[in-house]
Design a protein around this motif. Structure first.
Motif, PDB file in Angstrom:
ATOM      1  N   UNK A 222       0.794  -1.238   0.189  1.00 24.64           N
ATOM      2  CA  UNK A 222       0.019   0.038   0.019  1.00 24.64           C
ATOM      3  C   UNK A 222       0.716   1.443  -0.065  1.00 24.64           C
ATOM      4  N   UNK A 223       1.936   1.143   0.812  1.00 25.08           N
ATOM      5  CA  UNK A 223       2.934   2.472   0.846  1.00 25.08           C
ATOM      6  C   UNK A 223       3.500   2.644  -0.627  1.00 25.08           C
ATOM      7  N   UNK A 224       3.999   1.488  -1.450  1.00 24.02           N
ATOM      8  CA  UNK A 224       4.372   1.664  -2.672  1.00 24.02           C
ATOM      9  C   UNK A 224       3.462   2.231  -3.440  1.00 24.02           C
ATOM     10  N   UNK A 225       2.273   1.927  -3.483  1.00 27.94           N
ATOM     11  CA  UNK A 225       1.211   2.478  -4.427  1.00 27.94           C
ATOM     12  C   UNK A 225       0.989   3.939  -4.100  1.00 27.94           C
ATOM     13  N   UNK A 226       0.863   4.374  -2.696  1.00 29.65           N
ATOM     14  CA  UNK A 226       0.739   5.843  -2.445  1.00 29.65           C
ATOM     15  C   UNK A 226       2.083   6.538  -2.967  1.00 29.65           C
ATOM     16  N   UNK A 227       3.341   6.112  -2.795  1.00 26.11           N
ATOM     17  CA  UNK A 227       4.551   6.597  -3.266  1.00 26.11           C
ATOM     18  C   UNK A 227       4.509   6.800  -4.835  1.00 26.11           C
TER      19      UNK A 227
END
Length: 540
Positions: A222-227
């Motif tokens: 999820x963090x990678x998608x946000x970044x």
């Protein structure tokens, strides 16, 4: 004759996706949807990550609300399939080399039916408990089929050399022979078309309850998608250079700048997916970091300039990307010195490790961790972009075809181009001789990042004692000068302050009072001279 089914393959594993796409392309009854999105798929084939990610399932379900989705799992378990049913996924298929069964499953899903092989097989025909050798047989077949799909995807990649392709084809033959041998030893010579059908069911659990490891992986993804989403938005904003010093990216047109940065971002995403698929440890990633830098730089360079593009100079034909890749040994030390935090970025996105900021470990969901990772990602993107342009300026800066295709209108003339290159050279020398030792001495690291107005520069704290000990020559002299200034400046400041106080005392208490007495005497003399005139007037 039934019409070919239009299939869309999605997921976070590029190698497995390529393997599935290769198998689908070879079948006349199945076809892949065009990448431009002009044709709506009949069914979505989702290569699910392991452990299963509920957030990713919801994302694909919301993106394709009316299209049936078939999840591809390496080793389905009852809890996973219960979760997929709860989230509205129509079916699941265990990874196998039997594409006939895959096609039948896809048509069953498109017809409005569901396919849950593990629960239905267990309920309809109870399976006796597996012995150790049966369990070992099926688990080995799962690993063999997973590697076969990965190799099929790698063989479709155009960058592999003849030797690499020969090696992978030999590896594929070995895996197929091992699969036949396994079936002959443990299954009486009968081929096993579907895997994991006879696996023992996992203990009953809440379908929406994830283990701590699964939650950590979910947060990482999820963090990678946000970044990536945040960075994609940044690329649509102005890219004006606000750092006060020239960057190699400044010479490109704005559309070319965005194209290059988008290519690097896509290649970085593929690199992270490959590292996750390879299951490298943190120590192995750190050890291979220079090779990862080179691979990412070379792939981005080839995609941007054209992998097989030829450049005609007079009567000589030069392969542009190949010639520019030869410049890597000269660029590598300078690029590695500017990529601060790339190790932290990769380890966090691959393994979900916490983010270290000023000696404190922050979890992935912390705002401080997300802000720091965003800063490191933007610096990595911009530094690699500059490194892709630098060999072009060194080798073919004044070639007319290059200027017309890549350069901004401001830098088309030879005079402006020469001025820009001279500014770059002076900025690099200034940074190497003065800014770098100063940053090392002050334990700071300069980073490039995006703002709403353009590209800016900032400093973050980073311990650099080892680099400080390795400085020599002019750089070491600069640090000694800074140290001497810091040691002498307070005493000199105090001395100047004391001298200033003394000067003020002399001017105000001595000279000022003396001037005041003189002035008073002058006024008294004028007054005495004026009094007789008043007496004479009074007498009259």
């Amino acid at each position: 004759m039934a019409l070919p089914l239009s299939v869309k393959v999605v997921g976070d594993s590029p190698l497995l996706r390529l393997g599935l796409e290769a198998g689908i392309t070879d079948r006349s009854d199945l076809q892949l949807t065009p990448p431009d999105g002009t044709v709506a798929p009949d069914v979505v084939l989702w290569v699910a990550a392991q452990p299963l990610d509920a957030q990713e399932a919801l994302r694909w379900r919301s993106q394709y609300p009316e299209t049936p989705i078939l999840a591809i799992l390496s080793l389905p378990q009852r809890s996973q399939l219960s979760m997929l049913q709860t989230l509205g996924i129509e079916g699941a298929w265990a990874i196998s080399s039997d594409f006939d069964d895959l096609e039948a499953t896809l048509r069953q899903i498109v017809a409005g039916q569901t396919r849950w092989p593990l629960p239905q097989d267990i309920r309809s025909t109870p399976v006796p408990p597996l012995g150790f050798f049966q369990w070992l047989h099926q688990s080995n077949l799962v690993q063999i089929d997973t590697q076969l799909l990965a190799i099929e995807g790698q063989l479709r990649h155009p960058d592999w050399s003849w030797l690499d392709r020969t090696f992978m084809m030999g590896r594929r033959r070995e895996l197929k022979a091992a699969r036949v041998l396994m079936d002959w030893l443990w299954n009486g010579g009968q081929a096993t078309p579907l895997l994991a059908l006879a696996q023992p069911p996992a203990p009953a659990a809440d379908p929406l309850t994830l283990s701590p490891t699964a939650r950590r992986i979910r947060d990482r993804q999820h963090l990678q998608v946000l970044l990536w989403d945040h960075l994609t938005e940044r690329l649509q904003q102005p890219l004006t250079n606000l750092t006060g010093r020239p960057l190699e990216l400044d010479i490109l047109r704005r559309d070319r700048q965005r194209e290059l940065l988008a290519i690097i971002l896509r290649r970085l995403n593929d690199l992270i997916a490959d590292l996750q698929f390879s299951q490298l440890s943190a120590e192995q990633i750190v050890e291979k970091l220079p090779q990862l830098h080179q691979d990412l730089w070379q792939q981005s360079l080839s995609d941007f300039y054209g992998r097989y593009r030829d450049l005609q100079i007079d009567s000589t034909k030069i392969e542009l990307a190949s010639r520019l890749r030869d410049e890597w040994p000269r660029l590598a030390p300078d690029l590695a010195a500017r990529l601060h935090g790339d190790r932290q970025l990769l380890l966090t996105l691959v393994h979900g490790l916490p983010v270290m900021i000023d000696g404190t470990a922050y979890p992935l969901e912390a705002p401080e961790a997300q802000t720091r990772l965003q800063l490191l990602l933007e610096n990595l993107l911009l530094r690699l972009g500059n490194a892709v342009i630098q060999p072009l300026l060194n080798c073919f800066a004044e070639v007319t075809a290059i200027k017309q295709e890549f350069y901004d209108a401001q830098h088309l003339s030879n005079r402006e181009l020469t001025r820009f290159r001279n500014q770059l050279n002076w900025a690099d020398r200034w940074e190497q001789l003065l800014d770098t030792p100063r940053s090392i001495y002050e334990s700071q690291w300069p980073l490039l990042y995006f703002t709403a107005e353009g590209i800016d520069r900032c400093q973050v704290y980073a311990p650099r004692e080892q680099e400080l000990q390795q400085l020599s020559g002019v750089q070491q002299t600069i640090t000694l000068v800074l140290e001497a200034r810091d040691a002498i400046a307070p005493q000199v400041s105090n001395l100047i302050r004391w001298l200033g106080s003394g000067v003020v005392f002399v001017l105000t208490q001595l000279i000022g009072r003396g001037i005041g007495l003189v002035g008073r005497g002058v006024l008294q003399g004028i007054g005495n001279a004026w009094q007789p005139d008043r007496r004479l007037k009074g007498d009259r």
